[in-house]
Design an enzyme around this catalytic site. Structure first.
Site, PDB file in Angstrom:
ATOM      1  N   ASN A   9       0.870  -1.181   0.000  1.00 46.75           N
ATOM      2  CA  ASN A   9       0.000   0.000   0.000  1.00 46.75           C
ATOM      3  C   ASN A   9       0.907   1.232   0.000  1.00 46.75           C
ATOM      4  OD1 ASN A   9      -1.794   2.054   0.482  1.00 46.75           O
ATOM      5  ND2 ASN A   9      -2.376   1.383   2.545  1.00 46.75           N
ATOM      6  N   LYS A  11       0.126   4.224  -0.367  1.00 44.18           N
ATOM      7  CA  LYS A  11      -0.549   5.410   0.193  1.00 44.18           C
ATOM      8  C   LYS A  11      -0.344   6.626  -0.718  1.00 44.18           C
ATOM      9  CE  LYS A  11      -0.192   3.371   4.732  1.00 44.18           C
ATOM     10  NZ  LYS A  11      -0.186   3.545   6.160  1.00 44.18           N
ATOM     11  N   HIS A  95      -9.677   1.076   4.910  1.00 45.44           N
ATOM     12  CA  HIS A  95      -8.404   1.277   5.616  1.00 45.44           C
ATOM     13  C   HIS A  95      -8.632   2.212   6.804  1.00 45.44           C
ATOM     14  CE1 HIS A  95      -4.304   2.520   6.468  1.00 45.44           C
ATOM     15  NE2 HIS A  95      -3.920   1.423   5.828  1.00 45.44           N
ATOM     16  N   GLU A  97      -6.993   4.613   7.931  1.00 47.98           N
ATOM     17  CA  GLU A  97      -6.785   6.042   7.665  1.00 47.98           C
ATOM     18  C   GLU A  97      -8.038   6.653   7.019  1.00 47.98           C
ATOM     19  OE1 GLU A  97      -3.153   5.660   5.453  1.00 47.98           O
ATOM     20  OE2 GLU A  97      -2.055   5.200   7.295  1.00 47.98           O
ATOM     21  N   GLU A 167      -5.539  -5.218  10.562  1.00 46.79           N
ATOM     22  CA  GLU A 167      -4.541  -4.172  10.760  1.00 46.79           C
ATOM     23  C   GLU A 167      -4.814  -3.434  12.068  1.00 46.79           C
ATOM     24  OE1 GLU A 167      -2.620  -2.931   6.866  1.00 46.79           O
ATOM     25  OE2 GLU A 167      -4.406  -1.708   7.050  1.00 46.79           O
ATOM     26  N   GLY A 173       2.129   2.143  10.857  1.00 47.34           N
ATOM     27  CA  GLY A 173       3.042   3.270  10.702  1.00 47.34           C
ATOM     28  C   GLY A 173       3.711   3.694  12.002  1.00 47.34           C
ATOM     29  N   SER A 212       3.187  -2.331  10.384  1.00 49.81           N
ATOM     30  CA  SER A 212       4.651  -2.327  10.553  1.00 49.81           C
ATOM     31  C   SER A 212       5.295  -3.675  10.245  1.00 49.81           C
ATOM     32  CB  SER A 212       5.033  -1.841  11.957  1.00 49.81           C
ATOM     33  OG  SER A 212       4.569  -0.511  12.151  1.00 49.81           O
TER      34      SER A 212
HETATM   35  C1  PEP Z   1      -1.048   0.078   6.227  1.00 48.11           C
HETATM   36  O1  PEP Z   1      -1.253   1.277   6.356  1.00 48.11           O
HETATM   37  O2  PEP Z   1      -1.826  -0.639   5.583  1.00 48.11           O
HETATM   38  C2  PEP Z   1       0.154  -0.470   6.854  1.00 48.11           C
HETATM   39  C3  PEP Z   1       0.191  -1.744   7.115  1.00 48.11           C
HETATM   40  O3  PEP Z   1       1.151   0.438   7.136  1.00 48.11           O
HETATM   41  P1  PEP Z   1       2.564   0.119   7.816  1.00 48.11           P
HETATM   42  O4  PEP Z   1       3.089  -1.147   7.218  1.00 48.11           O
HETATM   43  O5  PEP Z   1       3.419   1.296   7.479  1.00 48.11           O
HETATM   44  O6  PEP Z   1       2.316  -0.015   9.271  1.00 48.11           O
END
Ligand code: PEP
Length: 252
Positions: A9, A11, A95, A97, A167, A173, A212
């Site tokens: 992703n 973003k 997601h 966000e 997630e 993040g 992460s």
């Molecule tokens: C995400 O936003 O889908 C995600 C998994 O981000 P990160 O790997 O940076 O935590």
């Protein structure tokens, strides 16, 4: 037998030249892998260019969002049909966000999901709890409510060939990752909930972990029996990291 899936992703990162370079590097660095499905999800404006970069490869293309209705008058939105037309195969929905900044809720997510499926796109439905919910012991309750909120609107058969991404919001993040045991526990309860709704199809359902995930922790997470791949944010911006995660998934 569930084939692992690793999805990057990207973003809202990068300019066009960055997207082109990253996509080409991912294609090159994952070319020799077998036994793992992989895809990258660039921003909308880079989809067409990235589609050309991945065209003759095993790297799939995904979008990060789609509209909740068909082509028509909706300023600023992008219809699933337009994405399918570009060769997009996956779409990330719900997601955290978008839930946080764009106020997305299950009713709208279910409409986007229906649009995606109707155009042959495979939705990747994101669910996950906040730190407060985890600390209050409410993880399964929160994740369960997010899933049932969408399923109740779709109807169980309406889930189709979608993918779920667990997630935990506190791990996105932040550099914090759910432990392999924490991830497995939630993935197992998601599969159990899905079994109640879609029966035997739940054993073929892919449940990705996101939060992460990087090369250094991928193996332990992907070794878990109910972790069928990853949704990767930050680490997907490095072809080396992304390819290493794909390799770990292929071995798992
Ligand atoms: C995400 O936003 O889908 C995600 C998994 O981000 P990160 O790997 O940076 O935590």
């Amino acid at each position: 037998m569930r084939i692992p899936l690793v999805v990057g992703n990207w973003k809202m990162h990068g300019r066009l030249a960055d997207a082109k370079a990253l996509a080409s590097a991912v294609v090159g660095q994952t070319a020799a892998l077998s036994g793992v499905e992989r895809a990258v999800c660039p921003p909308f404006v880079h989809l067409s260019t990235v589609a050309d970069c991945v065209a003759d490869s095993d790297v799939g293309l995904g979008a990060q969002h789609c509209a909740d209705g068909p082509i028509g008058a909706h300023t600023g939105e992008v219809a699933a049909e337009m994405l399918a037309d570009l060769g997009v195969g996956y779409v990330i929905l719900g997601h955290s966000e978008r839930r946080q900044y764009d106020n997305e809720r299950e009713s709208g997510i279910a409409k986007r999901y229906e649009q995606a499926l109707s155009q042959g796109l495979r939705p990747i439905l994101c669910v996950g709890e906040s730190l407060e919910a985890r600390e209050a012991g409410q993880t399964d309750q929160v994740v369960g409510a997010q899933l049932t909120g969408v399923l109740d609107r779709l109807g169980d058969a309406g889930f189709g060939d979608g993918v779920i991404a667990y997630e935990p919001i506190w791990a996105i993040g932040t550099g914090l990752t759910a432990s392999a045991e924490q991830a497995q526990a939630v993935h197992a309860s998601i599969r159990a909930l899905m079994a109640e709704r879609v029966g035997d199809a739940a054993s073929d359902l892919r449940i990705l972990y996101g939060g992460s995930m990087k090369a250094a922790n991928a193996e332990a997470l992907l070794d878990q029996p109910d972790v069928d791949g990853g949704l990767i944010g930050g680490a997907s911006l490095s072809a080396d990291e992304f390819a290493a995660i794909c390799a770990a998934a292929a071995r798992g």
